[in-house]
Design an enzyme around this catalytic site. Sequence first.
Site, PDB file in Angstrom:
ATOM      1  N   SER A 215       0.866  -1.175   0.000  1.00  0.00           N
ATOM      2  CA  SER A 215       0.000   0.000   0.000  1.00  0.00           C
ATOM      3  C   SER A 215       0.908   1.232   0.000  1.00  0.00           C
ATOM      4  CB  SER A 215      -0.862   0.007   1.266  1.00  0.00           C
ATOM      5  OG  SER A 215      -0.015   0.216   2.398  1.00  0.00           O
ATOM      6  N   GLY A 265      -9.457  -5.149   4.057  1.00  0.00           N
ATOM      7  CA  GLY A 265      -9.479  -6.183   3.032  1.00  0.00           C
ATOM      8  C   GLY A 265      -9.323  -5.668   1.622  1.00  0.00           C
ATOM      9  N   ALA A 266      -9.174  -4.344   1.475  1.00  0.00           N
ATOM     10  CA  ALA A 266      -9.038  -3.793   0.111  1.00  0.00           C
ATOM     11  C   ALA A 266      -7.764  -4.309  -0.546  1.00  0.00           C
ATOM     12  CB  ALA A 266      -9.025  -2.269   0.161  1.00  0.00           C
ATOM     13  N   GLY A 267      -6.665  -4.283   0.195  1.00  0.00           N
ATOM     14  CA  GLY A 267      -5.395  -4.736  -0.384  1.00  0.00           C
ATOM     15  C   GLY A 267      -5.402  -6.223  -0.692  1.00  0.00           C
ATOM     16  N   ASP A 268      -5.984  -7.010   0.218  1.00  0.00           N
ATOM     17  CA  ASP A 268      -6.077  -8.468  -0.010  1.00  0.00           C
ATOM     18  C   ASP A 268      -6.925  -8.745  -1.259  1.00  0.00           C
ATOM     19  OD1 ASP A 268      -6.639  -8.994   3.557  1.00  0.00           O
ATOM     20  OD2 ASP A 268      -4.765  -8.776   2.435  1.00  0.00           O
ATOM     21  N   ASN A 292      -8.041  -3.448  -8.983  1.00  0.00           N
ATOM     22  CA  ASN A 292      -8.728  -2.223  -8.552  1.00  0.00           C
ATOM     23  C   ASN A 292     -10.226  -2.467  -8.383  1.00  0.00           C
ATOM     24  OD1 ASN A 292      -6.418  -0.724  -8.508  1.00  0.00           O
ATOM     25  ND2 ASN A 292      -6.795   0.343 -10.445  1.00  0.00           N
TER      26      ASN A 292
END
Length: 372
Positions: A215, A265-268, A292
């Site tokens: 990130s 959980g956005a990155g996962d 994305n």
Amino acid sequence: MPPAAVPAEEPAAAEEEEEQQTKGLPALEGLVVGSYCHDVLLRGGRVVGETLGGAAAFVSNVLDAASPPEASFSVVSKVGSDFAYASAPAPERHPPLLCPAPTTSFHARFSDAVASAHAPDRQLRRVNACDPIYPDDLPDRRFAYGLAVGVAGEVLPETLERMIRLCRAVLVDAQALIRVFDAEGGGSGAAVRHIALEGTPYARLLERVAFLKASSEEAPYIGVEMARRRCCVIVTEGRDGCRLYWDDGEARVAPFTAVQVDPTGAGDSYLAGFAAGLLWGLSATDAALIGNFFGAAAVSQIGVPTFHPKMLQAVKQILEEKAIQRSSPCINGTTFTFQRSDKHDELHAALQEAARLMCEQQQNDTATDNCD
Ligand SMILES: Nc1ncnc2c1ncn2[C@@H]1O[C@H](COP(=O)(O)OP(=O)(O)O)[C@@H](O)[C@H]1O
Ligand SMILES: O=P([O-])([O-])O[C@@H]1[C@@H](O)[C@H](O)[C@@H](O)[C@H](O)[C@@H]1O
């Protein structure tokens, strides 16, 4: 007398290695290594959510939803006897190993300030840590790809090294490598801090990793300019999308609109969507659109998101039409195509339409809930 059979040209070592590696390799089987956890979400000191968490949950959720039909994956994850979500879809489909230690748990404190690279949208504390995942915990067979997605230090350097030996391509989430946990008194758990990747035992493995995702908050600790000479580096930038850096190139990839309710959980979900894009045969920059898309989907819901069947159908139809080839040399090969394709903008526009469907459906569902 017939000439003595001339032995076939001994394949060069590399070709032999290549032959060995692809012999019997399951077409597109993946290995996800990282633990499920318990997440407690707090805002203004008040608990606003208690959910299933951990990259194993978010990653499985997206791979199950968006991978090509011929793809499959195994999950190696550890929980304690206190694990509260065994019947949730991801753990039910991909059961964790049971350990004597308690399930890993995090408290995420949210601020209302707008997140930025150095003022993240949440402060994390690790309250419990389950056992590490050891090399021997991994299945003894080969995989097309691996995702090293620890959240609490559970993916040990020796475990990552064994993943590299078992998988043709390994994608790593920086949070598995650069997190340290400063236990403090008072029982409120250990503050999550980052250390420079260069000083860790993982650094020497970087040149054998295919993709490293960080990130924007984590990026300063991995040293993008150094890391990009060893593997393709992805820096995710929240609502601004993401950027890819490879040895002699870089690309910015546009985001999708989302109404953020929970950044967890956005990155996962991004990394799993990116991997799914590679499995569909997209180039890395095109696959980042899928990342994305699912990162945006993740922030639109609290906890592990559910995807509306209509939205998933639309995404898969888009991928069927746009995917270049299924047996992509990408995930099964030793080389990757990084540049965006000439279909990139068309892919973004089509996915934006699917994202609009998702937002609309969410608003309808909210309106319906409010009427109940
Ligand atoms: N508010 C948002 N709106 C749209 N997309 C988002 C938003 N937040 C995250 N994303 C998507 O999810 C990806 C990962 O989010 P990010 O917050 O950068 O990762 P992490 O959760 O690791 O901090 C981003 O690259 C972006 O594509
Ligand atoms: O939000 P993200 O960075 O993608 O990943 C998150 C981790 O950073 C966090 O430690 C964990 O508790 C969440 O369940 C989720 O896995």
